[in-house]
Design a protein around this motif. Sequence first.
Motif, short mmCIF file in Angstrom:
data_model
loop_
_atom_site.label_atom_id
_atom_site.label_comp_id
_atom_site.label_asym_id
_atom_site.label_seq_id
_atom_site.Cartn_x
_atom_site.Cartn_y
_atom_site.Cartn_z
N MET A 298 38.33 40.03 79.80
CA MET A 298 38.47 40.13 81.26
C MET A 298 39.54 38.75 81.69
N ALA A 299 40.48 39.36 82.55
CA ALA A 299 41.21 38.36 83.24
C ALA A 299 41.42 38.81 84.66
N ILE A 300 41.66 37.60 85.32
CA ILE A 300 41.99 37.73 86.85
C ILE A 300 43.29 37.41 87.06
N VAL A 301 43.84 38.30 87.81
CA VAL A 301 45.26 38.17 88.69
C VAL A 301 45.09 37.66 89.86
N LEU A 302 45.66 36.69 90.43
CA LEU A 302 45.61 36.14 91.55
C LEU A 302 46.98 36.32 92.17
N PHE A 303 47.24 37.12 93.26
CA PHE A 303 48.51 37.38 93.74
C PHE A 303 48.52 37.22 95.59
N ASP A 304 49.63 36.91 95.94
CA ASP A 304 50.02 36.84 97.43
C ASP A 304 49.68 38.16 98.01
N GLY A 305 48.45 38.24 98.94
CA GLY A 305 47.88 39.11 99.51
C GLY A 305 48.82 39.87 100.73
N GLN A 306 49.66 38.95 101.18
CA GLN A 306 50.54 39.32 102.22
C GLN A 306 51.84 39.98 101.99
N CYS A 307 52.03 40.14 100.54
CA CYS A 307 53.39 40.62 100.00
C CYS A 307 53.42 41.96 99.60
N HIS A 308 54.40 42.84 100.09
CA HIS A 308 54.43 44.21 99.95
C HIS A 308 54.82 44.30 98.28
N PHE A 309 55.64 43.30 97.87
CA PHE A 309 56.16 43.73 96.40
C PHE A 309 54.73 43.21 95.36
N PRO B 53 49.34 23.60 94.01
CA PRO B 53 49.75 24.54 95.10
C PRO B 53 50.93 25.59 94.83
N THR B 54 50.61 26.95 94.84
CA THR B 54 51.41 27.88 94.57
C THR B 54 51.39 29.17 95.28
N ASP B 55 52.59 29.85 95.37
CA ASP B 55 52.46 31.23 95.99
C ASP B 55 52.99 32.00 95.00
N SER B 56 53.01 31.69 93.79
CA SER B 56 53.27 32.75 92.59
C SER B 56 52.13 33.28 92.11
N ILE B 57 52.28 34.32 91.36
CA ILE B 57 51.35 35.09 90.47
C ILE B 57 50.53 34.02 89.97
N VAL B 58 49.17 34.27 89.73
CA VAL B 58 48.53 33.35 88.74
C VAL B 58 47.85 34.23 87.66
N LEU B 59 47.60 33.90 86.46
CA LEU B 59 46.65 34.81 85.62
C LEU B 59 45.65 33.60 85.18
N VAL B 60 44.36 34.04 85.27
CA VAL B 60 43.52 33.18 84.74
C VAL B 60 42.83 34.18 83.79
N GLU B 61 43.06 33.68 82.43
CA GLU B 61 42.50 34.35 81.15
C GLU B 61 41.92 33.32 80.24
N ASN B 62 40.79 33.37 79.42
CA ASN B 62 40.18 32.36 78.52
C ASN B 62 40.27 31.12 78.92
N PRO C 230 62.64 30.11 77.09
CA PRO C 230 62.03 29.07 77.50
C PRO C 230 61.66 29.41 79.13
N ALA C 231 60.46 28.80 79.55
CA ALA C 231 59.93 29.06 80.79
C ALA C 231 60.87 28.76 81.91
N SER C 232 61.58 27.61 81.73
CA SER C 232 62.54 27.06 82.76
C SER C 232 63.80 28.05 82.88
N THR D 65 55.47 33.49 83.03
CA THR D 65 54.48 33.40 81.81
C THR D 65 53.50 34.25 82.20
N ALA D 66 52.99 34.08 83.34
CA ALA D 66 51.69 35.18 83.94
C ALA D 66 52.30 36.60 83.86
N ALA D 67 53.23 36.76 84.27
CA ALA D 67 53.79 38.27 84.28
C ALA D 67 53.94 38.78 83.01
#
Length: 127
Positions: free
Chosen positions: A1-12, A50-59, A90-92, A67-69
């Motif tokens: 199981m993994a958890i996706v944290l997302f911006d709850g105000q964003c349509h996209f 601090p971020t407004d990016s998608i965050v994946l919590v896994e393992n 590269p992530a950059s 990287t999360a995407a």
Amino acid sequence: MAIVLFDGQCHFCDASVQFIIKRDPQAYFQFASLQSDVGKELLARYHVPPTDSIVLVENESYYVQSTAALKIARRLQGGWRFAYLFIVVPASIRNIAYNLIAKNRYKWFGKKELCELPSADVRQRFL
């Protein structure tokens, strides 16, 4: 199981969550908005800057931005898992496109005032 944290105000971001749900028949992913109490608690627990990016919590680790995407995509049904091949870039470099979309997401896709109530089976996947 993994958890996706997302911006709850964003349509996209909401559309992205719906996209994941439709391609995750095993219900590997659960979801919480970054703005929710659960989201804030997870950000603090994993010391996510601090971020407004998608965050994946896994393992017991967290991943942000492209990287999360890509790590999410590799778990999805269908050809989406092949997107994970871009992890060798590269992530950059990957994050240039990610940040362009993230920076303009409200302008291009709008901001939500209210959340839709998902069906009972999908609702169980939200923390």
